[in-house]
Design a protein around this motif. Structure first.
Motif, PDB file in Angstrom:
ATOM      1  N   LEU A 185      46.029  47.021  89.830  1.00  0.00           N
ATOM      2  CA  LEU A 185      45.809  45.773  89.100  1.00  0.00           C
ATOM      3  C   LEU A 185      46.900  44.751  89.439  1.00  0.00           C
ATOM      4  CD1 LEU A 185      44.617  47.095  85.613  1.00  0.00           C
ATOM      5  CD2 LEU A 185      43.244  46.335  87.566  1.00  0.00           C
ATOM      6  N   ARG A 186      48.108  45.226  89.685  1.00  0.00           N
ATOM      7  CA  ARG A 186      49.170  44.311  90.127  1.00  0.00           C
ATOM      8  C   ARG A 186      48.878  43.792  91.533  1.00  0.00           C
ATOM      9  NH1 ARG A 186      55.088  46.008  87.731  1.00  0.00           N
ATOM     10  NH2 ARG A 186      54.372  46.599  85.634  1.00  0.00           N
ATOM     11  N   HIS A 187      48.295  44.633  92.372  1.00  0.00           N
ATOM     12  CA  HIS A 187      47.893  44.180  93.707  1.00  0.00           C
ATOM     13  C   HIS A 187      46.923  43.017  93.599  1.00  0.00           C
ATOM     14  CE1 HIS A 187      46.142  44.099  97.701  1.00  0.00           C
ATOM     15  NE2 HIS A 187      44.963  44.402  97.190  1.00  0.00           N
ATOM     16  N   HIS A 188      45.956  43.119  92.686  1.00  0.00           N
ATOM     17  CA  HIS A 188      44.994  42.034  92.505  1.00  0.00           C
ATOM     18  C   HIS A 188      45.672  40.778  91.965  1.00  0.00           C
ATOM     19  CE1 HIS A 188      40.790  43.456  93.153  1.00  0.00           C
ATOM     20  NE2 HIS A 188      41.389  44.631  93.142  1.00  0.00           N
ATOM     21  N   ALA A 189      46.630  40.954  91.082  1.00  0.00           N
ATOM     22  CA  ALA A 189      47.281  39.799  90.457  1.00  0.00           C
ATOM     23  C   ALA A 189      48.236  39.084  91.406  1.00  0.00           C
ATOM     24  CB  ALA A 189      48.030  40.251  89.205  1.00  0.00           C
ATOM     25  N   TYR A 190      48.872  39.828  92.313  1.00  0.00           N
ATOM     26  CA  TYR A 190      49.938  39.254  93.139  1.00  0.00           C
ATOM     27  C   TYR A 190      49.715  39.483  94.634  1.00  0.00           C
ATOM     28  CZ  TYR A 190      52.172  39.539  88.554  1.00  0.00           C
ATOM     29  OH  TYR A 190      52.449  39.432  87.206  1.00  0.00           O
ATOM     30  N   ASP A 191      48.460  39.552  95.084  1.00  0.00           N
ATOM     31  CA  ASP A 191      48.187  39.944  96.462  1.00  0.00           C
ATOM     32  C   ASP A 191      48.936  39.065  97.463  1.00  0.00           C
ATOM     33  OD1 ASP A 191      46.150  37.669  97.390  1.00  0.00           O
ATOM     34  OD2 ASP A 191      45.523  38.327  95.400  1.00  0.00           O
ATOM     35  N   ASN A 192      49.409  39.738  98.541  1.00  0.00           N
ATOM     36  CA  ASN A 192      50.120  39.077  99.645  1.00  0.00           C
ATOM     37  C   ASN A 192      51.402  38.368  99.197  1.00  0.00           C
ATOM     38  OD1 ASN A 192      48.117  40.009 101.282  1.00  0.00           O
ATOM     39  ND2 ASN A 192      47.240  38.010 101.782  1.00  0.00           N
ATOM     40  N   TYR A 211      35.478  46.775 103.542  1.00  0.00           N
ATOM     41  CA  TYR A 211      34.865  45.778 104.417  1.00  0.00           C
ATOM     42  C   TYR A 211      34.391  44.526 103.678  1.00  0.00           C
ATOM     43  CZ  TYR A 211      35.134  49.077 108.236  1.00  0.00           C
ATOM     44  OH  TYR A 211      35.617  49.920 109.211  1.00  0.00           O
ATOM     45  N   HIS A 212      34.245  44.604 102.372  1.00  0.00           N
ATOM     46  CA  HIS A 212      33.892  43.429 101.564  1.00  0.00           C
ATOM     47  C   HIS A 212      35.053  43.127 100.621  1.00  0.00           C
ATOM     48  CE1 HIS A 212      29.691  43.586 102.958  1.00  0.00           C
ATOM     49  NE2 HIS A 212      29.805  44.897 102.827  1.00  0.00           N
ATOM     50  N   HIS A 213      36.253  43.082 101.186  1.00  0.00           N
ATOM     51  CA  HIS A 213      37.454  43.031 100.359  1.00  0.00           C
ATOM     52  C   HIS A 213      37.641  41.676  99.683  1.00  0.00           C
ATOM     53  CE1 HIS A 213      40.855  45.411  99.123  1.00  0.00           C
ATOM     54  NE2 HIS A 213      41.639  44.366  99.261  1.00  0.00           N
ATOM     55  N   ALA A 214      37.337  40.600 100.384  1.00  0.00           N
ATOM     56  CA  ALA A 214      37.443  39.281  99.755  1.00  0.00           C
ATOM     57  C   ALA A 214      36.461  39.174  98.588  1.00  0.00           C
ATOM     58  CB  ALA A 214      37.177  38.180 100.785  1.00  0.00           C
ATOM     59  N   THR A 215      35.277  39.701  98.775  1.00  0.00           N
ATOM     60  CA  THR A 215      34.285  39.716  97.696  1.00  0.00           C
ATOM     61  C   THR A 215      34.814  40.514  96.520  1.00  0.00           C
ATOM     62  OG1 THR A 215      32.551  39.681  99.383  1.00  0.00           O
ATOM     63  CG2 THR A 215      31.882  40.218  97.134  1.00  0.00           C
ATOM     64  N   HIS A 216      35.422  41.652  96.806  1.00  0.00           N
ATOM     65  CA  HIS A 216      35.955  42.495  95.735  1.00  0.00           C
ATOM     66  C   HIS A 216      37.051  41.781  94.955  1.00  0.00           C
ATOM     67  CE1 HIS A 216      37.640  45.791  93.513  1.00  0.00           C
ATOM     68  NE2 HIS A 216      38.772  45.728  94.193  1.00  0.00           N
ATOM     69  N   HIS A 217      37.942  41.075  95.647  1.00  0.00           N
ATOM     70  CA  HIS A 217      39.014  40.369  94.938  1.00  0.00           C
ATOM     71  C   HIS A 217      38.455  39.237  94.086  1.00  0.00           C
ATOM     72  CE1 HIS A 217      43.165  41.672  96.108  1.00  0.00           C
ATOM     73  NE2 HIS A 217      42.445  42.417  96.924  1.00  0.00           N
ATOM     74  N   ALA A 218      37.410  38.581  94.564  1.00  0.00           N
ATOM     75  CA  ALA A 218      36.817  37.484  93.796  1.00  0.00           C
ATOM     76  C   ALA A 218      36.038  38.002  92.591  1.00  0.00           C
ATOM     77  CB  ALA A 218      35.900  36.657  94.694  1.00  0.00           C
ATOM     78  N   TYR A 219      35.384  39.160  92.744  1.00  0.00           N
ATOM     79  CA  TYR A 219      34.553  39.732  91.677  1.00  0.00           C
ATOM     80  C   TYR A 219      34.902  41.201  91.488  1.00  0.00           C
ATOM     81  CZ  TYR A 219      31.936  35.462  92.552  1.00  0.00           C
ATOM     82  OH  TYR A 219      31.576  34.133  92.716  1.00  0.00           O
TER      83      TYR A 219
END
Length: 253
Positions: A83-90, A216-224
């Motif tokens: 969940l921290r990865h999603h909040a602070y990615d890159n 493979y749908h990682h951007a989609t996963h981060h958005a939703y």
């Protein structure tokens, strides 16, 4: 799925006994444990995004029976890290960032040691559940039982080594390729378009839709992130306004 993950975790170790009691060669078990590990990790990830109330306080899940070395955390810690990865990615606050920021070759061996890195990260940053040490004692007893059951050699060669290869290869896609641009810089999050179609389909069927789609749908996963991994490839239409603007990049497989 909350019980499937512990079951598959135990199965991954029990498979190491098969060469001892059948004519199945050891190398076959080695190869099977690579996609099986990735499948377990993908299913675990699916549960990270479920509300805790839906997990029912599953003790076997929280204990984490997919234990590799003494430096293995539990489900609660994995969930908080993700969940921290999603909040602070890159960014430097992303628990995964240090493993991917210095190029593909460095990322490959670092990602193989991801469970151990995350253990040390949790220790350093105090990301521990209230009953972490009690559960960790249980994990160490489970680990000792695994080694006693299948033997040190089988554990190292047929379980631990395949899991390390699985982490290196799967997270090279999940963490590195999907978070870096063509120059290897972690600047965005991407959906990936593989070039080797037949190999890619074989990967899909061997590791399962949860692990495959979140990679493979990682951007989609981060958005939703609330959308099930099984359905990520179907995210489109007016209910998903970002679906037409996800950045894509091509990868070999």
């Amino acid at each position: 799925m909350t019980y499937a993950v512990p079951l598959l975790s135990v199965m991954s170790v029990l498979l190491c006994l098969i060469p001892e009691i059948t004519s199945v060669p050891a190398w076959a078990i080695f190869l099977v444990n690579i996609p099986l590990t990735i499948r377990i990790v993908g299913m675990n990830h699916e549960l990270f995004h479920e509300p805790p109330s839906k997990l029912g306080g599953n003790l076997l899940l929280r204990l984490n029976l997919h234990v590799y070395t003494p430096l293995t955390i539990g489900f609660d810690e994995y969930r908080e890290l993700h969940l921290r990865h999603h909040a602070y990615d890159n960014s430097d606050r992303d628990p995964d960032f240090r493993m991917i920021r210095d190029g593909k070759h460095n990322a490959l061996w670092r990602l193989a040691l991801a469970p151990e890195y995350w253990f040390l990260y949790c220790m350093k940053h105090g990301i521990l559940s209230r009953d972490f040490w009690l559960l960790h004692t249980g994990r160490m007893l489970v680990l000792a039982g695994y080694v006693a059951l299948v033997g040190v050699e089988n554990y190292l060669l047929l379980f631990l080594l395949p899991t390390k290869l699985a982490f290196a290869l799967s997270f090279l896609v999940f963490s590195y390729e999907s978070h870096t641009d063509a120059t290897g810089k972690p600047r965005s999050i991407w959906n990936l378009k593989p070039r080797l179609t037949l190999l890619n389909r074989a990967i899909y069927w061997s590791i399962g839709p949860y692990a495959y789609n979140i990679a493979y749908h990682h951007a989609t996963h981060h958005a939703y992130p609330w959308v099930s991994g099984v359905k990520l490839s179907d995210v489109r239409g007016p209910d998903f306004p970002l679906a037409h603007g996800f950045p894509e990049r091509s990868v070999l497989f």
